[in-house]
Design an enzyme around this catalytic site. Structure first.
Site, mmCIF file in Angstrom:
data_model
loop_
_atom_site.group_PDB
_atom_site.id
_atom_site.type_symbol
_atom_site.label_atom_id
_atom_site.label_comp_id
_atom_site.label_asym_id
_atom_site.label_seq_id
_atom_site.Cartn_x
_atom_site.Cartn_y
_atom_site.Cartn_z
ATOM 1 C CG HIS A 86 -1.922 0.954 1.403
ATOM 2 N ND1 HIS A 86 -1.675 2.258 1.757
ATOM 3 C CD2 HIS A 86 -3.265 0.856 1.242
ATOM 4 C CE1 HIS A 86 -2.828 2.918 1.820
ATOM 5 N NE2 HIS A 86 -3.812 2.089 1.503
ATOM 6 C CG ASP B 120 0.790 -2.296 6.131
ATOM 7 O OD1 ASP B 120 -0.158 -2.428 6.926
ATOM 8 O OD2 ASP B 120 0.706 -1.642 5.076
ATOM 9 C CD GLN C 193 -6.775 -4.597 4.357
ATOM 10 O OE1 GLN C 193 -7.744 -5.288 4.687
ATOM 11 N NE2 GLN C 193 -6.896 -3.328 4.023
ATOM 12 C CE LYS D 271 -7.291 -0.017 6.365
ATOM 13 N NZ LYS D 271 -7.776 0.379 5.053
ATOM 14 C CB CYS E 57 -3.694 3.180 -1.539
ATOM 15 S SG CYS E 57 -4.852 4.497 -1.208
HETATM 16 N N1 PLP Z 1 -1.622 -0.737 4.575
HETATM 17 C C1 PLP Z 1 -2.580 -1.493 4.045
HETATM 18 C C2 PLP Z 1 -2.267 -2.885 3.595
HETATM 19 C C3 PLP Z 1 -3.872 -0.987 3.928
HETATM 20 O O1 PLP Z 1 -4.844 -1.746 3.409
HETATM 21 C C4 PLP Z 1 -4.141 0.328 4.386
HETATM 22 C C5 PLP Z 1 -5.476 0.922 4.202
HETATM 23 O O2 PLP Z 1 -6.195 0.586 3.286
HETATM 24 C C6 PLP Z 1 -3.099 1.069 4.946
HETATM 25 C C7 PLP Z 1 -1.850 0.493 5.033
HETATM 26 C C8 PLP Z 1 -3.309 2.444 5.482
HETATM 27 O O3 PLP Z 1 -4.153 2.414 6.575
HETATM 28 P P1 PLP Z 1 -4.726 3.777 7.230
HETATM 29 O O4 PLP Z 1 -5.316 4.552 6.088
HETATM 30 O O5 PLP Z 1 -5.724 3.313 8.210
HETATM 31 O O6 PLP Z 1 -3.569 4.474 7.836
#
Ligand code: PLP
Length: 405
Positions: free
Chosen positions: A122, A199, A202, A225, A363
């Site tokens: 992401h 990260d 998910q 999430k 993203c």
């Molecule tokens: N990393 C992953 C794999 C994600 O799916 C997301 C959000 O969709 C993020 C990071 C970023 O999360 P946040 O927008 O809650 O900071």
């Protein structure tokens, strides 16, 4: 025990509504999950009856709020099996957690060093590292993916060299659904002396997370999430790392002693929590994790995998469909395209039929470039989705395809 789907759906009133005159089918859980009544009522109780600023108060409400905030930290530490609650840093979410780490690790990253990320990251776990590498004259190296959307672990092994300062890798891809073998990846990295950030944006919502068992140096996730509030997240970091790294932001809470000339800094975790924290968010996240634990993350995982299997096999029967992400280990995320149909058009028609999906690059633009596409339609499942909803979704896709062709 049978999966308590009726009870669960009853706990999420938002699901029980009509969109465009049709029952809402919410399949955008990878973007954010809905909140059960238990979370919302915990937030409202806190704001209506318990609100106060934490840590510095001598009065009742402040002491109570501090206790609740620290209890939430302990609960979260236990939930992910951190060794100590001091290893739990509250942030705004995964994005801030990664930015925090990138900022405080910057002095460790020098000219000629490498930072590794993967092709399925992401933007939140890519752009901060890109920026730090640019600033520090270091190289950002990309671990590629295989055709099925799994990581190329042989390539990773080749990239792991003494110049690598960190590997930043997602637990589960928000676009492909791939569940990465994080324990194996961390072992591979640690054997070469490379620390690892996972990260877990998910990962936290679909898998049991045990940071000690997987060996993570850092694990980042967002409350929203996993059925919790927005604006709260966590950076887990091993104490040895957090002690070594410098503070992130400066101001109240994070100091020990301040004079006009200089300041010394607070102990963990406060060293990383400058300013008034999101107390309600932390308490709400605890409520969300309690809710998930009551249903059982393994049971949720099994349920979501049933939905994924049903949706995948029905979708595959539609002419011209291409599914992106077919790794053996896969969470409830289904990204696809249908030949000749723009994902945005399909998403818009699905919305008219009450079905909420996401369209676009999710993203993960570099991943889209790797796949040679500009975007997909993504349906992502949560604990409250049903097989009936999968059927409605597939019927809606078929109808939309008919209209658009
Ligand atoms: N990393 C992953 C794999 C994600 O799916 C997301 C959000 O969709 C993020 C990071 C970023 O999360 P946040 O927008 O809650 O900071």
């Amino acid at each position: 025990m049978t999966y308590p789907i009726d009870k669960i759906r009853n706990d999420f009133p938002i699901l029980n509504q009509k969109i465009n005159g049709l029952p809402l089918v919410y399949l955008d859980n990878a973007a954010t999950t809905q909140k059960p009544k238990a979370v919302v009522s915990r937030l409202s109780d806190y704001y209506l009856m318990e609100n106060a600023n934490v840590h510095r108060g001598v009065h009742y409400l402040s002491i109570q709020a501090t206790e609740e905030y620290e209890k939430a930290r302990q609960y979260i530490a236990d939930y992910i099996n951190a060794e100590k609650k001091e290893e739990i840093i509250f942030t705004r979410g995964t994005t801030e957690s990664v930015n925090l780490l990138a900022r405080v690790m910057a002095p460790w990253i020098n000219k000629g060093d490498d930072v590794l990320v993967t092709a399925m990251e992401h933007h939140s776990n890519l752009v901060p590292w890109q920026e730090i590498c640019r600033e520090r004259n270091a190289r950002l190296r990309i671990v590629p993916i295989n055709a099925d959307g799994s990581l190329d672990l042989n390539f990773l092994d080749k990239l792991l060299k003494p110049t690598v300062k960190l590997l930043a890798v997602t637990h589960i891809s928000n676009t492909l659904g791939t569940i990465n073998p994080v324990k194996e990846i961390i072992k591979l990295s640690h054997d070469k002396g490379v620390p690892v950030l996972i990260d877990g944006a998910q990962g936290i919502a679909h898998n049991p997370v045990d940071v000690q068992d997987m060996g993570a140096d850092f694990y980042a996730f967002s409350g929203h999430k996993i059925y919790g509030p927005m604006g709260i997240g966590v950076l887990y970091g091993r104490e040895t790392w957090l002690r070594r790294l410098p503070p992130y932001q400066f101001g109240g809470e994070m100091i020990e002693k301040v004079t006009f000339e200089e300041s010394t800094f607070n102990v963990l975790p406060y060293k990383y929590e400058a300013g008034t924290p999101n107390v309600a968010g932390a308490i709400g996240l605890e409520a969300a994790l309690r809710y998930v634990r009551q249903i059982g993350i393994e049971e949720i995982d099994i349920h979501e995998k049933q939905l994924l299997a049903a949706a995948t096999s029905q979708l595959e029967q539609i002419e011209g469909v291409r599914i992106f992400g077919t790794a053996k280990e896969k969470a409830g995320v289904l990204s696809f395209l249908i030949n000749g149909i723009h994902p945005y058009d399909l998403g818009t028609l699905l919305d008219q039929m009450g079905v909420a999906v996401r369209t676009g690059h999710h993203c993960a633009e570099p991943l889209m470039d790797t796949l040679g596409i500009t975007g997909t339609v993504r349906a992502s499942f949560g604990m409250y989705n049903t097989l009936e909803e999968v059927d409605i979704f597939i019927k809606a896709v078929k109808q939309a395809v008919k209209m658009l062709r």
